[in-house]
Design an enzyme around this catalytic site. Sequence first.
Site, mmCIF file in Angstrom:
data_model
loop_
_atom_site.group_PDB
_atom_site.id
_atom_site.type_symbol
_atom_site.label_atom_id
_atom_site.label_comp_id
_atom_site.label_asym_id
_atom_site.label_seq_id
_atom_site.Cartn_x
_atom_site.Cartn_y
_atom_site.Cartn_z
ATOM 1 N N CYS A 172 -5.282 -0.011 -9.301
ATOM 2 C CA CYS A 172 -5.167 1.387 -8.852
ATOM 3 C C CYS A 172 -5.942 2.318 -9.783
ATOM 4 O O CYS A 172 -5.749 2.292 -10.998
ATOM 5 C CB CYS A 172 -3.699 1.798 -8.796
ATOM 6 S SG CYS A 172 -3.501 3.513 -8.261
ATOM 7 N N GLY B 204 -5.739 -5.372 3.967
ATOM 8 C CA GLY B 204 -5.047 -4.109 3.782
ATOM 9 C C GLY B 204 -5.147 -3.226 5.001
ATOM 10 O O GLY B 204 -4.327 -3.284 5.914
ATOM 11 N N ARG B 205 -6.222 -2.426 5.031
ATOM 12 C CA ARG B 205 -6.322 -1.421 6.093
ATOM 13 C C ARG B 205 -6.401 -2.020 7.487
ATOM 14 O O ARG B 205 -5.810 -1.482 8.426
ATOM 15 C CB ARG B 205 -7.520 -0.513 5.809
ATOM 16 C CG ARG B 205 -7.271 0.418 4.648
ATOM 17 C CD ARG B 205 -8.536 1.028 4.116
ATOM 18 N NE ARG B 205 -9.386 0.029 3.459
ATOM 19 C CZ ARG B 205 -10.502 0.328 2.797
ATOM 20 N NH1 ARG B 205 -10.904 1.575 2.719
ATOM 21 N NH2 ARG B 205 -11.199 -0.623 2.223
ATOM 22 N N MET C 44 0.858 -1.187 0.000
ATOM 23 C CA MET C 44 0.000 0.000 0.000
ATOM 24 C C MET C 44 0.894 1.236 0.000
ATOM 25 O O MET C 44 1.785 1.363 0.852
ATOM 26 C CB MET C 44 -0.910 -0.041 1.234
ATOM 27 C CG MET C 44 -1.970 -1.148 1.117
ATOM 28 S SD MET C 44 -3.160 -1.166 2.461
ATOM 29 C CE MET C 44 -2.177 -1.870 3.766
ATOM 30 N N GLY D 38 -12.262 -5.114 2.436
ATOM 31 C CA GLY D 38 -13.198 -5.027 3.547
ATOM 32 C C GLY D 38 -13.094 -6.132 4.587
ATOM 33 O O GLY D 38 -13.992 -6.264 5.420
ATOM 34 N N ASN E 201 -9.675 -9.953 -1.614
ATOM 35 C CA ASN E 201 -9.300 -8.724 -0.897
ATOM 36 C C ASN E 201 -10.486 -7.758 -0.867
ATOM 37 O O ASN E 201 -11.310 -7.741 -1.772
ATOM 38 C CB ASN E 201 -8.101 -8.071 -1.605
ATOM 39 C CG ASN E 201 -7.844 -6.638 -1.153
ATOM 40 O OD1 ASN E 201 -7.974 -5.696 -1.928
ATOM 41 N ND2 ASN E 201 -7.491 -6.456 0.099
ATOM 42 N N GLN F 162 5.204 -5.289 -5.806
ATOM 43 C CA GLN F 162 4.120 -4.941 -6.733
ATOM 44 C C GLN F 162 4.607 -3.891 -7.732
ATOM 45 O O GLN F 162 5.108 -2.837 -7.348
ATOM 46 C CB GLN F 162 2.890 -4.411 -6.017
ATOM 47 C CG GLN F 162 1.746 -4.254 -7.029
ATOM 48 C CD GLN F 162 0.501 -3.628 -6.463
ATOM 49 O OE1 GLN F 162 0.512 -2.480 -6.042
ATOM 50 N NE2 GLN F 162 -0.577 -4.392 -6.432
ATOM 51 N N LYS G 170 -2.992 -8.387 -9.343
ATOM 52 C CA LYS G 170 -4.050 -7.926 -8.428
ATOM 53 C C LYS G 170 -4.998 -7.047 -9.234
ATOM 54 O O LYS G 170 -4.565 -6.084 -9.863
ATOM 55 C CB LYS G 170 -3.464 -7.141 -7.258
ATOM 56 C CG LYS G 170 -4.510 -6.595 -6.292
ATOM 57 C CD LYS G 170 -3.850 -6.146 -4.991
ATOM 58 C CE LYS G 170 -4.843 -5.582 -4.007
ATOM 59 N NZ LYS G 170 -4.952 -4.122 -4.077
ATOM 60 N N HIS H 18 -9.586 -7.604 -5.653
ATOM 61 C CA HIS H 18 -10.266 -6.633 -4.791
ATOM 62 C C HIS H 18 -11.738 -6.673 -5.226
ATOM 63 O O HIS H 18 -12.061 -6.286 -6.343
ATOM 64 C CB HIS H 18 -9.639 -5.246 -4.985
ATOM 65 C CG HIS H 18 -10.205 -4.194 -4.083
ATOM 66 N ND1 HIS H 18 -9.710 -2.914 -4.028
ATOM 67 C CD2 HIS H 18 -11.227 -4.217 -3.194
ATOM 68 C CE1 HIS H 18 -10.408 -2.200 -3.156
ATOM 69 N NE2 HIS H 18 -11.332 -2.969 -2.637
HETATM 70 C C1 LIG Z 1 -3.011 4.061 1.778
HETATM 71 C C2 LIG Z 1 -3.340 2.966 0.797
HETATM 72 C C3 LIG Z 1 -2.481 2.700 -0.228
HETATM 73 C C4 LIG Z 1 -2.754 1.676 -1.141
HETATM 74 N N1 LIG Z 1 -1.848 1.378 -2.102
HETATM 75 C C5 LIG Z 1 -2.038 0.304 -2.893
HETATM 76 C C6 LIG Z 1 -1.034 -0.124 -3.801
HETATM 77 O O1 LIG Z 1 0.062 0.454 -3.892
HETATM 78 N N2 LIG Z 1 -1.306 -1.218 -4.580
HETATM 79 C C7 LIG Z 1 -2.493 -1.902 -4.478
HETATM 80 O O2 LIG Z 1 -2.679 -2.904 -5.185
HETATM 81 N N3 LIG Z 1 -3.437 -1.522 -3.630
HETATM 82 C C8 LIG Z 1 -3.236 -0.444 -2.835
HETATM 83 N N4 LIG Z 1 -4.191 -0.093 -1.925
HETATM 84 C C9 LIG Z 1 -5.466 -0.849 -1.882
HETATM 85 C C10 LIG Z 1 -5.358 -2.011 -0.899
HETATM 86 O O3 LIG Z 1 -4.320 -2.888 -1.276
HETATM 87 C C11 LIG Z 1 -6.653 -2.809 -0.860
HETATM 88 O O4 LIG Z 1 -6.913 -3.348 -2.141
HETATM 89 C C12 LIG Z 1 -7.846 -1.968 -0.429
HETATM 90 O O5 LIG Z 1 -7.528 -1.098 0.640
HETATM 91 C C13 LIG Z 1 -9.013 -2.878 -0.026
HETATM 92 O O6 LIG Z 1 -8.615 -3.790 0.962
HETATM 93 P P1 LIG Z 1 -8.864 -3.536 2.547
HETATM 94 O O7 LIG Z 1 -10.344 -3.257 2.691
HETATM 95 O O8 LIG Z 1 -8.414 -4.801 3.218
HETATM 96 O O9 LIG Z 1 -8.054 -2.337 2.929
HETATM 97 C C14 LIG Z 1 -3.944 0.933 -1.011
HETATM 98 C C15 LIG Z 1 -4.799 1.198 0.043
HETATM 99 C C16 LIG Z 1 -4.513 2.204 0.940
HETATM 100 C C17 LIG Z 1 -5.458 2.468 2.096
#
Ligand SMILES: Cc1cc2nc3c(=O)[nH]c(=O)nc-3n(C[C@H](O)[C@H](O)[C@H](O)COP(=O)(O)O)c2cc1C
Length: 322
Positions: free
Chosen positions: A83, A216-217, A1, A196, A194, A53, A122, A154
């Site tokens: 993205c 992720g978060r 991320m 939520g 992936n 990535q 992804k 995702h």
């Molecule tokens: C600050 C931030 C940066 C992110 N950067 C990337 C990234 O570089 N590459 C990517 O595939 N997803 C990125 N994401 C998305 C997360 O990988 C993930 O797909 C998304 O937050 C949903 O998953 P979650 O609900 O578990 O957070 C980012 C998310 C956040 C919050």
Amino acid sequence: MMEWTDRHCRFFHRLLTRRARLYTEMITAGAVLHGDRARLLTIDPAEHPVALQLGGCNPQQLAQCAAIAADFGYDEINLNVGCPSDRVQQGRFGACLMREPRLVGDCVAAMRAKVKVPVTVKCRIGIDDQDPEEALETFACAVERAGVCTLIVHARKAWLAGLSPRANRDVPPLDYDRVYRLKAAHPRLAIVLNGGIADLNEAATHLDRVDGVMMGRAAYQEPWRLLDVDRVLFAQCAPFASPAAAAQALIPYIERELARGTRLNAITRHVLGLFRGVPGARVFRRHLATEAVNPGAGIATFRAALAIVAQRDTRLVHTAAA
Ligand SMILES: Cc1cc2nc3c(=O)[nH]c(=O)nc-3n(C[C@H](O)[C@H](O)[C@H](O)COP(=O)(O)O)c2cc1C
């Protein structure tokens, strides 16, 4: 991320789980080819298994990047097709590649020809007005044909016009069933879900229907959850008995990095959520957030923050995790 899972974050997360696979921030092919490679790509041996990535859409460039990354020791090369940012769209990569499955297949095939480690992708379930039923199926067929063994999905669309990247992580609705159906239709393709996933119980439920989960978060903002990953998902012991013990184990790393000129906050910003839910957590967080940014802040600042929560019963964290 992006801006989150840098090398300090990954080193810290690896203290919390030996088994979870860690992913870097997205690094563009241009940055790998023309930027400060050592700074961007160097990994600590402790980080394994770790995936790089990449962002890009030029098969030859991505192949070159994959080869470079493999030399740096990455265990997996992952291509970002999720993205939604304007900058990324202008570069014709990220989520907009959901419309170009054949090009993604070419990218993957070129990368695979250069490296022995797995090349993964992804993606989203679709973008804009695409029908996820058809778009995701076409996309999965293209990458599977190109030799991808693992597809991380995702489970929501990206809406490329008018939604910020942040809103694109929350507003388009999640559709887990679409990802389950994808798995059923592609038994030989490992599907990682992936989006939520709030805790390890939810993760375990998804694992009845797919091959893996990506958090992720929830993992970043409440890293204490990672301390249960090895036990709950891999039937192995946790690396440390408590978040406090893991934090203590981070001290030698922080000292090493401070000696190299790294600022304390660059590391401790990833630790702020470690004690969330425990009495004293807010004071711990505030202490680090205000003190660790001071120029010259040293290990004493981190130790002082730990002392705040050390007086409390951190076993509560495990109660919250159960
Ligand atoms: C600050 C931030 C940066 C992110 N950067 C990337 C990234 O570089 N590459 C990517 O595939 N997803 C990125 N994401 C998305 C997360 O990988 C993930 O797909 C998304 O937050 C949903 O998953 P979650 O609900 O578990 O957070 C980012 C998310 C956040 C919050």
